[in-house]
Design a protein around this motif. Structure first.
Motif, short mmCIF file in Angstrom:
data_model
loop_
_atom_site.label_atom_id
_atom_site.label_comp_id
_atom_site.label_asym_id
_atom_site.label_seq_id
_atom_site.Cartn_x
_atom_site.Cartn_y
_atom_site.Cartn_z
N GLU A 82 0.70 -1.85 0.16
CA GLU A 82 -0.11 0.01 0.04
C GLU A 82 0.86 1.03 -0.22
O GLU A 82 0.79 2.67 -0.52
CB GLU A 82 -0.88 0.02 1.15
CG GLU A 82 -1.53 -1.07 1.07
CD GLU A 82 -2.79 -0.91 2.54
OE1 GLU A 82 -2.57 -0.52 3.01
OE2 GLU A 82 -3.79 -1.45 1.87
N ALA A 83 2.09 1.01 0.63
CA ALA A 83 2.57 2.49 0.53
C ALA A 83 4.34 2.23 1.03
O ALA A 83 4.23 0.85 0.60
CB ALA A 83 2.53 3.74 1.34
N ALA A 84 4.95 2.65 1.33
CA ALA A 84 6.23 2.65 1.63
C ALA A 84 7.00 4.02 2.50
O ALA A 84 6.77 4.18 2.25
CB ALA A 84 7.56 2.34 0.27
N VAL A 85 7.92 3.56 3.56
CA VAL A 85 8.37 3.78 3.76
C VAL A 85 9.91 4.63 3.94
O VAL A 85 10.58 3.73 3.63
CB VAL A 85 8.55 4.19 5.73
CG1 VAL A 85 9.00 2.50 5.70
CG2 VAL A 85 8.41 5.11 6.40
N ALA A 86 10.65 5.37 3.69
CA ALA A 86 11.95 6.01 3.82
C ALA A 86 12.68 6.31 5.25
O ALA A 86 12.63 7.53 5.73
CB ALA A 86 12.53 6.64 2.19
N VAL A 87 14.31 5.91 5.64
CA VAL A 87 14.71 6.16 6.41
C VAL A 87 15.67 6.77 5.84
O VAL A 87 16.67 5.76 5.41
CB VAL A 87 15.22 5.22 7.79
CG1 VAL A 87 15.70 5.67 8.29
CG2 VAL A 87 13.57 4.76 7.88
N LEU A 88 16.04 8.45 6.50
CA LEU A 88 17.32 8.98 5.21
C LEU A 88 18.91 9.25 7.45
O LEU A 88 17.27 9.55 7.45
CB LEU A 88 17.39 9.73 4.68
CG LEU A 88 16.49 9.92 3.01
CD1 LEU A 88 15.76 8.94 3.48
CD2 LEU A 88 16.62 10.95 2.60
N ARG A 89 19.64 9.02 6.70
CA ARG A 89 20.52 9.62 7.52
C ARG A 89 21.76 10.65 7.15
O ARG A 89 22.42 10.22 5.54
CB ARG A 89 21.22 7.65 7.84
CG ARG A 89 22.19 8.50 9.19
CD ARG A 89 23.25 7.30 9.38
NE ARG A 89 23.80 7.48 10.75
CZ ARG A 89 25.16 6.61 10.97
NH1 ARG A 89 25.64 5.93 10.55
NH2 ARG A 89 25.85 7.04 12.11
N ASP A 90 21.50 11.31 8.37
CA ASP A 90 22.94 12.60 7.81
C ASP A 90 23.66 12.24 7.67
O ASP A 90 24.24 11.95 8.66
CB ASP A 90 22.55 14.09 8.18
CG ASP A 90 23.12 15.67 7.88
OD1 ASP A 90 23.66 14.93 6.13
OD2 ASP A 90 23.07 16.58 7.82
N LEU A 91 25.17 12.23 6.09
CA LEU A 91 26.62 11.42 6.68
C LEU A 91 27.24 12.73 6.22
O LEU A 91 28.30 12.77 6.44
CB LEU A 91 26.69 10.81 5.78
CG LEU A 91 25.32 9.54 5.18
CD1 LEU A 91 26.67 8.12 3.82
CD2 LEU A 91 25.65 8.94 7.05
N SER A 92 26.85 14.02 6.28
CA SER A 92 27.83 15.07 6.18
C SER A 92 28.74 15.11 7.76
O SER A 92 30.01 15.64 7.17
CB SER A 92 26.42 16.51 6.72
OG SER A 92 25.94 16.60 5.78
N ARG A 93 28.04 14.78 8.72
CA ARG A 93 29.28 14.61 10.33
C ARG A 93 30.27 13.75 9.68
O ARG A 93 31.45 13.88 9.58
CB ARG A 93 28.75 14.64 11.11
CG ARG A 93 29.73 14.86 12.42
CD ARG A 93 30.35 15.71 12.40
NE ARG A 93 31.65 16.19 13.55
CZ ARG A 93 32.22 17.37 13.58
NH1 ARG A 93 32.18 17.98 12.85
NH2 ARG A 93 32.87 17.36 14.65
N ILE A 94 29.81 12.76 9.44
CA ILE A 94 30.96 11.81 8.47
C ILE A 94 31.52 12.32 7.54
O ILE A 94 32.49 11.61 7.62
CB ILE A 94 30.18 10.45 8.06
CG1 ILE A 94 29.12 9.89 9.48
CG2 ILE A 94 30.92 9.09 8.05
CD1 ILE A 94 28.22 8.91 10.14
N ARG A 95 31.58 12.61 6.33
CA ARG A 95 32.01 12.64 5.32
C ARG A 95 33.11 14.21 6.14
O ARG A 95 33.87 13.92 5.47
CB ARG A 95 31.13 13.50 4.23
CG ARG A 95 30.03 12.55 3.71
CD ARG A 95 31.88 11.12 3.41
NE ARG A 95 30.49 10.12 2.87
CZ ARG A 95 30.48 9.18 3.31
NH1 ARG A 95 30.68 8.83 5.20
NH2 ARG A 95 29.11 7.71 2.68
N GLN A 96 32.79 14.93 7.05
CA GLN A 96 33.12 15.78 7.25
C GLN A 96 34.83 15.76 8.16
O GLN A 96 35.95 15.81 8.07
CB GLN A 96 32.48 16.86 8.45
CG GLN A 96 33.29 17.66 9.16
CD GLN A 96 34.18 19.40 8.03
OE1 GLN A 96 32.64 19.59 7.01
NE2 GLN A 96 34.66 20.29 8.68
N LEU A 97 34.70 14.38 9.31
CA LEU A 97 35.44 13.85 10.19
C LEU A 97 37.02 12.96 9.10
O LEU A 97 37.31 12.99 9.11
CB LEU A 97 34.70 12.90 11.12
CG LEU A 97 33.78 13.55 12.11
CD1 LEU A 97 32.59 12.43 12.66
CD2 LEU A 97 34.57 14.03 13.25
#
Length: 332
Positions: A77-92
């Motif tokens: 009937e539908a779908a759910v998406a979970v997004l995780r911001d990787l900005s801090r990891i890329r910064q490190l």
């Protein structure tokens, strides 16, 4: 569409809920593709290295996981998406790579200083003796002056290189950030006036004191303001801003004794800006876009702020200008 999604995408729930997905994100966006596949197949999808385009058109690195939502009859009937911001990891990751580059440059500087300084000292001494023998009235005296000037210039270059190699010795004390930035502004007023540039001040009067080394931070702000002035034609504005940081990446950082709130000192110019390929390398030692310069100033600024347990961030748009933000811990 929770508050984290609003912050990540810079799109409010009111603008997103009830709309088609392709009206919220570009049709070829990673999250659109993965959700479409999940609805079509009924299977979860993941993408460890996707991107989301924010409202300001900046791309944010994210990881994406999607999952189907089934109805009672077993159909999707539908779908759910979970997004995780990787900005801090890329910064490190970027900080680690930059640290390795600085360490290599430091090792080279130590060896270079040892091998070059001794003969330079001998050359300088010999030129001084030659100048004394020739006398001040000799037509060759101007050539000895040039030699002495160039020897001193090479020595200054070696000192800059050694700044990358030496541990930064800080004398941290509580400081008023406004006073630091204003000292640099006052010292830069004449240079700005000669170039037809106006310095604009936007200081937060409620700013708490920071913990830092006064001389080192003045070195950072002088460098940033000088770079900003160099980048602009007449008639533009250089804006100096201080405020308590609400930045999602650097607004609160672990300084070794637990998380601490940060303040920002921002230098914004209205110059030509820079392409992403240049922006990504501006803290690399020896990288410069100037006709004159060693490309060490920003590398040293980065090192100083790192030793303060702070950070530096550069945002630039071609044709609009560059904003450099320094993050520094407040006194606890």
């Amino acid at each position: 569409w929770n508050s984290a999604a609003e912050a990540l995408s810079e799109r409010s729930a009111r603008r997103a809920v009830g709309r088609f997905l392709k009206e919220v994100f570009p049709p070829d966006a990673s999250v659109v593709r993965r959700l479409t596949e999940t609805v079509a197949t009924g299977e979860s999808r993941s993408e460890p290295e996707g991107v989301v385009e924010r409202g300001d058109h900046r791309l944010v690195p994210v990881s994406i996981v999607t999952a189907p939502l089934f109805g009672r009859d077993g159909t999707v009937e539908a779908a759910v998406a979970v997004l995780r911001d990787l900005s801090r990891i890329r910064q490190l990751e970027s900080e680690v790579r930059r640290g390795e580059t600085l360490a290599a440059a430091g090792r080279m500087a130590v060896g270079l200083a040892h091998e070059v300084r001794n003969p330079l000292g001998a050359i300088r001494g010999a030129v001084q003796l030659l100048r004394r023998e020739l006398g001040a009235d000799s037509r060759l005296a101007e050539y000895t002056d040039v030699l002495l000037t160039e020897v001193d210039r090479v020595n200054r270059i070696i000192e800059l290189l050694l700044d990358l190699a030496r541990p930064v010795q800080l004398r941290p004390v509580p400081l008023n950030l406004h006073q630091l930035v204003e000292r640099v502004a006052l010292l830069s007023e004449e240079a700005a006036r000669e170039r037809g540039i106006t310095i604009v001040r936007r200081y937060d009067p409620s700013l708490p004191p920071i913990l830092g080394d006064e001389d080192r931070l003045l070195q950072v702000f002088h460098n940033l303001v000088r770079n900003a002035l160099d980048s602009m034609p007449a008639g533009r504005h250089l804006t100096l801003t201080t405020r308590v940081s609400l930045n999602p990446l650097f607004g609160k950082m672990d300084v070794g004794a637990g998380p601490r709130n940060m303040v920002e000192a921002q230098v914004a110019d209205e110059g030509a800006g820079m392409p992403e390929a240049v922006r990504a390398r501006i803290f690399d030692p020896f990288f410069t876009t100037k006709d004159k310069g060693l490309g060490l100033g920003l590398a040293i600024c980065h090192r100083i702020l790192e030793e303060h347990r702070g950070a530096i961030q550069v945002e630039s748009v071609e044709g609009r200008g560059t904003v450099v933000t320094c993050f520094l811990p407040i006194v606890k």
